[in-house]
Design a protein around this motif. Structure first.
Motif, PDB file in Angstrom:
ATOM      1  N   ILE A   1      -8.999   5.420  -1.750  1.00 55.44           N
ATOM      2  CA  ILE A   1      -8.118   4.510  -2.475  1.00 55.44           C
ATOM      3  C   ILE A   1      -8.462   4.613  -3.956  1.00 55.44           C
ATOM      4  O   ILE A   1      -9.602   4.350  -4.352  1.00 55.44           O
ATOM      5  N   LEU A   2      -7.501   5.017  -4.764  1.00 50.54           N
ATOM      6  CA  LEU A   2      -7.688   5.118  -6.205  1.00 50.54           C
ATOM      7  C   LEU A   2      -6.949   3.980  -6.895  1.00 50.54           C
ATOM      8  O   LEU A   2      -5.781   3.718  -6.593  1.00 50.54           O
ATOM      9  N   LEU A   3      -7.609   3.322  -7.823  1.00 51.74           N
ATOM     10  CA  LEU A   3      -7.007   2.215  -8.555  1.00 51.74           C
ATOM     11  C   LEU A   3      -6.665   2.674  -9.969  1.00 51.74           C
ATOM     12  O   LEU A   3      -7.553   2.958 -10.773  1.00 51.74           O
ATOM     13  N   GLY A   4      -5.380   2.780 -10.263  1.00 52.06           N
ATOM     14  CA  GLY A   4      -4.937   3.176 -11.587  1.00 52.06           C
ATOM     15  C   GLY A   4      -4.546   4.638 -11.673  1.00 52.06           C
ATOM     16  O   GLY A   4      -5.006   5.477 -10.892  1.00 52.06           O
TER      17      GLY A   4
ATOM     18  N   PRO B   1      -7.040  12.003   2.727  1.00 51.62           N
ATOM     19  CA  PRO B   1      -5.770  11.337   2.423  1.00 51.62           C
ATOM     20  C   PRO B   1      -6.017  10.191   1.451  1.00 51.62           C
ATOM     21  O   PRO B   1      -7.004   9.471   1.551  1.00 51.62           O
ATOM     22  N   THR B   2      -5.090  10.037   0.490  1.00 52.92           N
ATOM     23  CA  THR B   2      -5.347   9.175  -0.658  1.00 52.92           C
ATOM     24  C   THR B   2      -4.197   8.209  -0.909  1.00 52.92           C
ATOM     25  O   THR B   2      -3.026   8.600  -0.906  1.00 52.92           O
ATOM     26  N   LEU B   3      -4.570   6.964  -1.153  1.00 53.27           N
ATOM     27  CA  LEU B   3      -3.633   5.928  -1.574  1.00 53.27           C
ATOM     28  C   LEU B   3      -3.911   5.615  -3.038  1.00 53.27           C
ATOM     29  O   LEU B   3      -5.055   5.375  -3.416  1.00 53.27           O
ATOM     30  N   ILE B   4      -2.875   5.608  -3.863  1.00 51.78           N
ATOM     31  CA  ILE B   4      -3.046   5.301  -5.281  1.00 51.78           C
ATOM     32  C   ILE B   4      -2.321   3.999  -5.601  1.00 51.78           C
ATOM     33  O   ILE B   4      -1.108   3.883  -5.418  1.00 51.78           O
ATOM     34  N   LEU B   5      -3.087   3.012  -6.081  1.00 54.47           N
ATOM     35  CA  LEU B   5      -2.549   1.712  -6.453  1.00 54.47           C
ATOM     36  C   LEU B   5      -2.501   1.607  -7.976  1.00 54.47           C
ATOM     37  O   LEU B   5      -3.090   2.412  -8.690  1.00 54.47           O
ATOM     38  N   GLN B   6      -1.812   0.561  -8.450  1.00 58.11           N
ATOM     39  CA  GLN B   6      -1.737   0.253  -9.881  1.00 58.11           C
ATOM     40  C   GLN B   6      -1.183   1.426 -10.685  1.00 58.11           C
ATOM     41  O   GLN B   6      -1.680   1.765 -11.753  1.00 58.11           O
ATOM     42  N   ILE B   7      -0.147   2.045 -10.161  1.00 54.23           N
ATOM     43  CA  ILE B   7       0.531   3.117 -10.870  1.00 54.23           C
ATOM     44  C   ILE B   7       2.024   2.798 -10.894  1.00 54.23           C
ATOM     45  O   ILE B   7       2.602   2.397  -9.883  1.00 54.23           O
TER      46      ILE B   7
ATOM     47  N   PRO C   1       1.464  16.318  -0.688  1.00 56.76           N
ATOM     48  CA  PRO C   1       0.939  15.850   0.599  1.00 56.76           C
ATOM     49  C   PRO C   1      -0.447  15.260   0.411  1.00 56.76           C
ATOM     50  O   PRO C   1      -1.130  15.540  -0.580  1.00 56.76           O
ATOM     51  N   GLN C   2      -0.861  14.456   1.355  1.00 56.33           N
ATOM     52  CA  GLN C   2      -2.149  13.770   1.314  1.00 56.33           C
ATOM     53  C   GLN C   2      -2.202  12.697   0.232  1.00 56.33           C
ATOM     54  O   GLN C   2      -3.266  12.151  -0.045  1.00 56.33           O
ATOM     55  N   LEU C   3      -1.051  12.373  -0.388  1.00 57.62           N
ATOM     56  CA  LEU C   3      -1.046  11.421  -1.492  1.00 57.62           C
ATOM     57  C   LEU C   3       0.062  10.397  -1.277  1.00 57.62           C
ATOM     58  O   LEU C   3       1.220  10.764  -1.074  1.00 57.62           O
ATOM     59  N   THR C   4      -0.294   9.110  -1.317  1.00 61.81           N
ATOM     60  CA  THR C   4       0.679   8.026  -1.204  1.00 61.81           C
ATOM     61  C   THR C   4       0.605   7.171  -2.459  1.00 61.81           C
ATOM     62  O   THR C   4      -0.459   6.657  -2.805  1.00 61.81           O
ATOM     63  N   LEU C   5       1.725   7.040  -3.144  1.00 65.75           N
ATOM     64  CA  LEU C   5       1.799   6.269  -4.382  1.00 65.75           C
ATOM     65  C   LEU C   5       2.347   4.882  -4.066  1.00 65.75           C
ATOM     66  O   LEU C   5       3.451   4.760  -3.523  1.00 65.75           O
ATOM     67  N   LEU C   6       1.598   3.853  -4.427  1.00 68.21           N
ATOM     68  CA  LEU C   6       2.019   2.468  -4.206  1.00 68.21           C
ATOM     69  C   LEU C   6       2.384   1.872  -5.564  1.00 68.21           C
ATOM     70  O   LEU C   6       1.513   1.581  -6.382  1.00 68.21           O
ATOM     71  N   TRP C   7       3.678   1.698  -5.796  1.00 65.03           N
ATOM     72  CA  TRP C   7       4.180   1.360  -7.118  1.00 65.03           C
ATOM     73  C   TRP C   7       3.760  -0.034  -7.564  1.00 65.03           C
ATOM     74  O   TRP C   7       3.805  -0.995  -6.795  1.00 65.03           O
ATOM     75  N   SER C   8       3.430  -0.137  -8.858  1.00 68.16           N
ATOM     76  CA  SER C   8       3.022  -1.427  -9.419  1.00 68.16           C
ATOM     77  C   SER C   8       4.205  -2.203  -9.989  1.00 68.16           C
ATOM     78  O   SER C   8       4.128  -3.436 -10.119  1.00 68.16           O
ATOM     79  N   ASP C   9       5.303  -1.524 -10.365  1.00 67.24           N
ATOM     80  CA  ASP C   9       6.436  -2.235 -10.927  1.00 67.24           C
ATOM     81  C   ASP C   9       7.288  -2.843  -9.820  1.00 67.24           C
ATOM     82  O   ASP C   9       7.326  -2.332  -8.700  1.00 67.24           O
ATOM     83  N   PRO C  10       7.972  -3.958 -10.099  1.00 65.94           N
ATOM     84  CA  PRO C  10       8.757  -4.618  -9.056  1.00 65.94           C
ATOM     85  C   PRO C  10       9.885  -3.727  -8.542  1.00 65.94           C
ATOM     86  O   PRO C  10      10.509  -3.015  -9.329  1.00 65.94           O
TER      87      PRO C  10
END
Length: 299
Positions: free
Chosen positions: A74-77, A92-98, A113-122
């Motif tokens: 889990i990567l923050l930012g 496998p990686t989750l990226i938050l605060q992006i 692949p192996q990367l999931t982006l979790l959006w910070s904007d509404p």
């Protein structure tokens, strides 16, 4: 299928994932250590007591392919995105605060692949539903965009707006020139802010709000950070919402993670003083969020 049988199937699936090696180490990395980061790690560990959750110190961040392949990262930012992209191999990686724009600048339309982006904007669809509920009399939603946020404006153009709403777009290349803003306000009932720092920033927000409120128009968004400055309302996700969304993803095998997603859990934050000045009657933020949740598609 009965609720008892459904719970049994979910439990069996989770157990199968655990027995297959899924209950592995969860590694969390950020650019800088802080008390807030430590609290985040501790809170996730509390949610997942049967797994090892730990902070990945900078001296262990040699290359992603050196990390255990069965870990989940889990990567923050956005700052660590370039480091993760340096090697195709790795856990496998989750990226938050992006934000969408931060990812666009680094990735374009690619979703490795192996990367999931979790959006910070509404989510724009969620913001439009908020407008529909807060301002039922509004019909025309004005959207400003710059060269940086063309991709966000194009996404909105492809969306089906809620019944009764139409979207009006205005390109704004220079915030020092107020004519595009005024043209849009003349053809709109409410402004929907995009999370574009070139348009919405501490230097520009006062002028945008003065112009919009001079016409008795509200600004929705672009994020909850602008509520104190004078935006009327926005949806947002706090740490507890992110933890709940992460918890649900970590229950699934990484091969079933989406390439990108907005957090499923969220809240609403509004500015009562702005609402009073515009003659808008606000409902309780918690009730507003619950109504929005009920109207969203269920996973």
């Amino acid at each position: 299928m009965t609720s008892r049988l459904l719970r049994a199937c979910l439990l069996a699936g989770a157990l199968g994932w655990s027995l297959a090696g899924g209950a592995s180490e969860i590694l969390i990395a950020a650019s800088h250590d802080s008390p807030a980061l430590q609290r985040f790690v501790a809170a996730l560990q509390q949610r997942r007591p049967d797994e090892r959750v730990r902070l990945l110190p900078s001296h262990e961040r040699t290359t992603p392919d050196a990390l255990p392949a069965d870990a989940r990262l889990i990567l923050l930012g956005a700052d660590l995105l370039d480091w993760r992209l340096g090697h195709a191999a790795g856990p496998p990686t989750l990226i938050l605060q992006i934000s969408r724009l931060q990812a666009q600048q680094r990735l374009g339309e690619q979703r490795p692949p192996q990367l999931t982006l979790l959006w910070s904007d509404p989510p724009p669809a969620r913001q439009l539903q908020l407008i529909r509920r807060l301002l039922p009399q509004a019909r025309r939603v004005g959207v400003l965009y710059s060269a940086h946020s063309v991709v966000l404006a194009d996404e909105l153009r492809r969306m089906t707006a809620p019944p009764g709403l139409t979207l009006e777009f205005q390109y704004w290349p220079d915030t020092g020139d107020s004519q595009p803003l005024n043209r849009l306000l003349d053809s709109s009932d409410v402004l929907l802010g995009l999370d574009d720092p070139t348009l919405y920033n501490p230097s520009s927000i006062k002028g945008i709000l003065l112009a919009s409120y001079g016409r008795k128009q509200a600004l929705i968004g672009p994020t909850a950070a602008f509520i104190r400055a004078g935006s009327l309302s926005s949806t947002y996700s706090d740490q507890q919402d992110w933890l709940a969304s992460l918890d649900a993803l970590l229950d699934r095998a990484p091969r079933h993670w989406p390439r990108a997603a907005y957090p499923a859990h969220f809240k609403v934050l509004s500015n009562p003083q702005v609402a009073r000045s515009l003659g808008i009657e606000l409902d309780d933020d918690e009730r507003q969020a619950e109504r929005l949740r009920q109207g969203e598609p269920q996973p």
